[in-house]
Write a protein that holds these residues in place. Sequence first.
Motif, PDB file in Angstrom:
ATOM      1  N   UNK A 195     -18.853  -3.862  -0.329  1.00  0.00           N
ATOM      2  CA  UNK A 195     -18.649  -5.054   0.506  1.00  0.00           C
ATOM      3  C   UNK A 195     -17.254  -5.651   0.440  1.00  0.00           C
ATOM      4  N   UNK A 196     -16.483  -5.338  -0.607  1.00  0.00           N
ATOM      5  CA  UNK A 196     -15.157  -5.938  -0.746  1.00  0.00           C
ATOM      6  C   UNK A 196     -14.036  -4.982  -0.359  1.00  0.00           C
ATOM      7  N   UNK A 197     -14.374  -3.823   0.215  1.00  0.00           N
ATOM      8  CA  UNK A 197     -13.356  -2.805   0.490  1.00  0.00           C
ATOM      9  C   UNK A 197     -12.254  -3.333   1.402  1.00  0.00           C
ATOM     10  N   UNK A 198     -12.572  -4.279   2.306  1.00  0.00           N
ATOM     11  CA  UNK A 198     -11.572  -4.792   3.237  1.00  0.00           C
ATOM     12  C   UNK A 198     -11.209  -6.245   2.969  1.00  0.00           C
ATOM     13  N   UNK A 199     -11.632  -6.797   1.832  1.00  0.00           N
ATOM     14  CA  UNK A 199     -11.383  -8.205   1.542  1.00  0.00           C
ATOM     15  C   UNK A 199     -10.244  -8.364   0.547  1.00  0.00           C
ATOM     16  N   UNK A 200      -9.508  -9.482   0.670  1.00  0.00           N
ATOM     17  CA  UNK A 200      -8.525  -9.794  -0.359  1.00  0.00           C
ATOM     18  C   UNK A 200      -9.236 -10.498  -1.514  1.00  0.00           C
ATOM     19  N   UNK A 201      -8.466 -10.882  -2.535  1.00  0.00           N
ATOM     20  CA  UNK A 201      -9.072 -11.441  -3.744  1.00  0.00           C
ATOM     21  C   UNK A 201      -9.835 -12.728  -3.444  1.00  0.00           C
ATOM     22  N   UNK A 202      -9.257 -13.591  -2.608  1.00  0.00           N
ATOM     23  CA  UNK A 202      -9.939 -14.846  -2.292  1.00  0.00           C
ATOM     24  C   UNK A 202     -11.224 -14.596  -1.508  1.00  0.00           C
ATOM     25  N   UNK A 203     -11.160 -13.672  -0.532  1.00  0.00           N
ATOM     26  CA  UNK A 203     -12.354 -13.348   0.249  1.00  0.00           C
ATOM     27  C   UNK A 203     -13.452 -12.777  -0.627  1.00  0.00           C
ATOM     28  N   UNK A 204     -13.073 -11.918  -1.576  1.00  0.00           N
ATOM     29  CA  UNK A 204     -14.055 -11.358  -2.489  1.00  0.00           C
ATOM     30  C   UNK A 204     -14.684 -12.435  -3.363  1.00  0.00           C
ATOM     31  N   UNK A 205     -13.865 -13.392  -3.827  1.00  0.00           N
ATOM     32  CA  UNK A 205     -14.396 -14.473  -4.664  1.00  0.00           C
ATOM     33  C   UNK A 205     -15.381 -15.336  -3.878  1.00  0.00           C
ATOM     34  N   UNK A 206     -15.050 -15.615  -2.614  1.00  0.00           N
ATOM     35  CA  UNK A 206     -15.970 -16.416  -1.798  1.00  0.00           C
ATOM     36  C   UNK A 206     -17.274 -15.658  -1.538  1.00  0.00           C
ATOM     37  N   UNK A 207     -17.163 -14.350  -1.277  1.00  0.00           N
ATOM     38  CA  UNK A 207     -18.362 -13.548  -1.062  1.00  0.00           C
ATOM     39  C   UNK A 207     -19.247 -13.572  -2.302  1.00  0.00           C
ATOM     40  N   UNK A 208     -18.659 -13.384  -3.475  1.00  0.00           N
ATOM     41  CA  UNK A 208     -19.440 -13.370  -4.705  1.00  0.00           C
ATOM     42  C   UNK A 208     -20.099 -14.723  -4.957  1.00  0.00           C
ATOM     43  N   UNK A 209     -19.371 -15.807  -4.673  1.00  0.00           N
ATOM     44  CA  UNK A 209     -19.958 -17.134  -4.856  1.00  0.00           C
ATOM     45  C   UNK A 209     -21.185 -17.313  -3.968  1.00  0.00           C
ATOM     46  N   UNK A 243       5.977  17.254   4.878  1.00  0.00           N
ATOM     47  CA  UNK A 243       6.841  16.073   5.009  1.00  0.00           C
ATOM     48  C   UNK A 243       7.736  15.882   3.793  1.00  0.00           C
ATOM     49  N   UNK A 244       8.778  15.102   3.982  1.00  0.00           N
ATOM     50  CA  UNK A 244       9.666  14.739   2.874  1.00  0.00           C
ATOM     51  C   UNK A 244       9.315  13.367   2.313  1.00  0.00           C
ATOM     52  N   UNK A 245       8.642  12.553   3.145  1.00  0.00           N
ATOM     53  CA  UNK A 245       8.220  11.216   2.759  1.00  0.00           C
ATOM     54  C   UNK A 245       6.723  11.111   3.000  1.00  0.00           C
ATOM     55  N   UNK A 246       5.999  10.545   2.072  1.00  0.00           N
ATOM     56  CA  UNK A 246       4.567  10.325   2.237  1.00  0.00           C
ATOM     57  C   UNK A 246       4.290   8.834   2.158  1.00  0.00           C
ATOM     58  N   UNK A 247       3.657   8.298   3.201  1.00  0.00           N
ATOM     59  CA  UNK A 247       3.222   6.903   3.220  1.00  0.00           C
ATOM     60  C   UNK A 247       1.698   6.920   3.091  1.00  0.00           C
ATOM     61  N   UNK A 248       1.199   6.412   1.994  1.00  0.00           N
ATOM     62  CA  UNK A 248      -0.243   6.439   1.723  1.00  0.00           C
ATOM     63  C   UNK A 248      -0.753   5.009   1.619  1.00  0.00           C
ATOM     64  N   UNK A 249      -1.682   4.636   2.497  1.00  0.00           N
ATOM     65  CA  UNK A 249      -2.240   3.286   2.521  1.00  0.00           C
ATOM     66  C   UNK A 249      -3.661   3.337   1.962  1.00  0.00           C
ATOM     67  N   UNK A 250      -3.878   2.628   0.860  1.00  0.00           N
ATOM     68  CA  UNK A 250      -5.197   2.567   0.207  1.00  0.00           C
ATOM     69  C   UNK A 250      -5.820   3.965   0.110  1.00  0.00           C
ATOM     70  N   UNK A 251      -5.122   4.920  -0.507  1.00  0.00           N
ATOM     71  CA  UNK A 251      -5.593   6.307  -0.461  1.00  0.00           C
ATOM     72  C   UNK A 251      -6.882   6.560  -1.216  1.00  0.00           C
ATOM     73  N   UNK A 252      -7.292   5.647  -2.123  1.00  0.00           N
ATOM     74  CA  UNK A 252      -8.506   5.891  -2.900  1.00  0.00           C
ATOM     75  C   UNK A 252      -9.636   4.928  -2.541  1.00  0.00           C
ATOM     76  N   UNK A 253      -9.519   4.215  -1.414  1.00  0.00           N
ATOM     77  CA  UNK A 253     -10.547   3.239  -1.049  1.00  0.00           C
ATOM     78  C   UNK A 253     -11.889   3.926  -0.835  1.00  0.00           C
ATOM     79  N   UNK A 254     -12.917   3.421  -1.513  1.00  0.00           N
ATOM     80  CA  UNK A 254     -14.264   3.913  -1.287  1.00  0.00           C
ATOM     81  C   UNK A 254     -14.553   5.296  -1.828  1.00  0.00           C
ATOM     82  N   UNK A 255     -13.768   5.771  -2.812  1.00  0.00           N
ATOM     83  CA  UNK A 255     -14.059   7.084  -3.399  1.00  0.00           C
ATOM     84  C   UNK A 255     -14.374   6.898  -4.879  1.00  0.00           C
ATOM     85  N   UNK A 256     -15.007   7.902  -5.470  1.00  0.00           N
ATOM     86  CA  UNK A 256     -15.416   7.794  -6.861  1.00  0.00           C
ATOM     87  C   UNK A 256     -14.240   8.028  -7.802  1.00  0.00           C
TER      88      UNK A 256
END
Length: 546
Positions: A181-195, A433-446
């Motif tokens: 549930x927090x995969x797309x939330x920032x820290x504040x959003x996650x804290x509000x969700x948990x509350x 490629x010579x440059x790799x741009x990786x955005x949240x490459x491990x989101x939702x994986x074990x």
Amino acid sequence: MTAPASRDPVPQDTGPPALRARGIVKRFGPTLALDRVDLTVAPGEAHALVGRNGAGKSTLVGVVTGLHRPDAGTVALAGRPAPAHGDAAAWRARVACVHQRPMTVPGLTVAENLFLGRFEPGRPLIGWRRLRRRAAELLGAYGVDVDPRTRVGDLTVEQRQFVEIARALSFGARLIVLDEPTARLDARGGARLFARLRELGSQGVAFLFISHHLPEVYELCATVTVYRDARHVLTAPVADLSRTELVAAMTGDGGRPAPRPPAPATAPAAGERAPLLRTEGLALTGVYGPLDLAVRPGEVLGLAGAAAAGAVAVGETLAGMRAPTAGRITVDGRAVRPGRVPDALDAGIGYVPEERHRQGLVPGRSVAENATLTVAGRLGPFGIVLPARARALAQTMITALDIRTGGPGQSVAELSGGNQQKVVVARALARGPRVLVAVAPTAGVDITSKKSLLGVVRRFADEGGAVVLVSGELDDLRICDRVLALFHGRPAARFGTGWSDRELVAAMEGTTVGTATVPEAPTEAPTAVPEAPTSVPPEPTPGSGP
């Protein structure tokens, strides 16, 4: 590690379990997905279900929500046998699932989404004013502060999740499955969700919490169940397990992180090389900037920030998916035309997007087709893709990245989340490629897939590439040589190696503690960062920095 004092204890003597699954067996053809597993969730309890990809978590969720018929075993909800398979209404009234990917309809209003399929039972016409009033009452009952007239597509991720939870509860369900549930939330959003989840738990609502982010398990949950290789490994109070013990149960190998591989002995130190990737005054009005970045061969630069910090937008700009309003990007001195993905690819920028399901994969296509999307024009004459060449290249990537698949022809939709992500990485690397741009490459994986993916990123740099790693996950950022923390689109602090969790999290939240340094305006920081120190170090020399 002990559990935080703020977490509610497991309710005692509150009636039959919200969920009791016993001896569940599920096969898909020759694959044994669940092997006599158990799971019990008490009323009002937040219960974590963790395990590596392929451990059986998703299959178990399918069984306890009525999507899959078990081959053996029993499921009881609130002390009563589960409804018959296929009776969707009965299942919906007992248990609901809030998925990682939104299941709402963006083009409809909140009220329409809440009552979709049941607008006005027994009435020939919809009374829109009455419908909005019912929606407002429902949202108010569960403490969701959202205007029923608002289109769901205009809500934040956090608000959409609250709407989905309210919809699930409106059917009468007292057991909610939360999938990352927090995969797309920032820290504040996650804290509000948990509350909010704790408040609902005090009212007797039970939650089955699925997350690959173990700190969240310790923050929210009272009990944790671990599956491994389709089997039940343990169920225990979270407070009784250290993180090392929990990881060991999930992996079966003690859970020790692999040491960072050393750079090749013959390679010059990264600091002795000219920058491979540069940005000068890069900015997107209202989102981020200006940013001057310099990443050398052999380096991994981390861009750390919460969901609204602008770091993801920086990554998308580097990959050509967004056009900046100011500044320039160069790769090895060559200017990259802004806002054009083909130009970024031709300049040698590979890209791993934030959302593999929406941006990274074509679900109906094979592993080979997905892995070779960026090089289709090179796989045959006159732009015609020769299947044998595509399969051969894909097999090379499968071997190099250890993608667990039946072969290049297997549908990518049939792979686990971690292996799907490896296919996305394979596509990014296919062009060399010579440059790799990786955005949240491990989101939702074990955890195991996480280690493997981060190892691929680190190895790409150690072999002479330059990496920009965009993530809010501290474990991702540990492989970086330098980290630039962003807050509201502006640099808040920069770190070398050896930063502490407290320092980096504070910087991402707009404060600076410890030994972090704050880049000087105007090239890398605003004239004032909220709550940041008023004194800053001298500006780095050109090319020294981010």
